[in-house]
Design an enzyme around this catalytic site. Structure first.
Site: not given
Length: 350
Positions: A34, A325, A328
């Site tokens: 991610s 978040d 990240h």
């Protein structure tokens, strides 16, 4: 970007190509998780998606592209630093066609890891499948560019690999079958063995300039503090220790690969120190919050189930937050990480 770094890159571009608009590498090809996924997960059945607000609210046109960030990823900024005016597309997206393929392609999938089981648990694209897609890409590239130019692009492209975080945070630490069967040290060795195999496969497919990220300070991620911190104030020290042990092993493995594989350049980008410095000293770098993310409560939000348009408490100015978040970094933090990466990786673009 620092003045010295900007000057160095400008001189390199000018000396190599005069005034033409060019890039320091012909293409960027990305694999992993991610941290570098630019939207492949938008096209598969998984809860690990970021193609809805508030993700992307500070990106071009406020578009939620599938990047797990309020704006640009560190790899996006790195591409800009290298002279790219647009980004290599997510391989599964409609944009991955025609002349866009000349820029490279992004095969990353949020939730993927060096451990194939990590990807299977999250229903995302494992590294083995990412490699298969890369083989497909090579065939498509040859049709667009011709076999000779395609071979040149493949040889001189910059290859980026980011994985390992999901293996620990989403698998090892929460999977009793794993953490009872393996010590963190043993699991690290297993992951590094997978990394070595992956790089050898990539090399066999033509890659010669490979940059791989180390693990970040996993114990400083807001989600890790929330889930594993218990009564510990600050970062979770045992988790950071595990990350540092992994990083030592992957550095050693990269050194061995450099000796074994002719003509290859491998750089392990140290992400641990620059991100840890931001968390330990946020105000020094212009941040006001480093213990929680901007989205919602900032403590556990990582997927569509939690960080979404209705998330209560999302901050108004993400540039003040180290994390977007609970896992990240924000675009502002990614800018600092990208500046560090370009300096560390100068040998890959020489």
């Amino acid at each position: 970007m620092g003045v010295v770094l900007a000057y160095t890159l400008a001189v390199a571009l000018f000396c190599s190509f005069g005034n033409a608009q060019v890039t320091l590498v012909p293409a960027i090809i990305t694999f992993g998780d991610s941290v570098v996924d630019v939207g492949n997960n938008d096209y598969i059945h998984t809860i690990f998606k970021a193609n809805y607000p508030p993700y992307g609210r500070d990106f071009k046109n406020q578009e939620a592209t599938g990047r797990f960030c309020n704006g640009k990823l560190a790899t996006d900024i790195t591409a800009e630093n290298l002279g790219f005016t647009s980004y290599p597309p997510a391989y599964l997206s409609p944009q991955a066609s025609g002349k866009n393929l000349l820029l490279g392609s992004n095969f990353a999938s949020a939730g993927a890891g060096y451990d194939e089981h990590t990807s299977l648990l999250s229903h995302v694209i494992p590294l083995s499948q990412q490699l298969e897609y890369y083989k497909e890409y090579q065939g498509k590239l040859a049709k667009v560019a011709g076999s000779k130019k395609a071979a040149s692009i493949i040889k001189d492209a910059l290859y980026l690999v980011s994985a390992g975080s999901s293996d620990f945070i989403q698998n090892y630490y929460v999977n009793p079958f794993l953490n009872k069967a393996y010590t963190p040290d043993q699991y690290s060795s297993y992951l590094v063995s997978s990394f070595t195999s992956f790089v050898k496969s990539l090399y066999g497919l033509g890659a010669r300039r490979i940059g791989v990220t180390s693990l970040p300070p996993l114990g400083c991620l807001p989600a890790a503090r929330t889930i594993f911190g218990f009564h510990e104030s600050g970062c979770v020290s045992r988790i950071n220790t595990d990350a540092q042990q992994f990083n030592k092993k992957i550095n050693s493995a990269a050194t061995q690969l450099q000796k074994q594989l002719p003509d290859v350049k491998i750089v392990v980008f140290d992400v641990f120190k620059p991100l840890y410095d931001l968390v330990a000293n946020p105000k020094k770098n212009g941040f006001t919050e480093a213990t929680r993310g901007c989205c919602g409560t900032g403590t556990v939000e990582t997927t569509s189930l939690l960080c979404n348009p209705k998330s209560y408490g999302t901050c108004t100015n993400a540039s003040q937050y180290v994390f977007w978040d609970s896992v990240h970094p924000s675009q502002a933090a990614n800018q600092i990480l990208a500046d560090s990466l370009i300096i560390q990786g100068i040998s890959l673009i020489g």
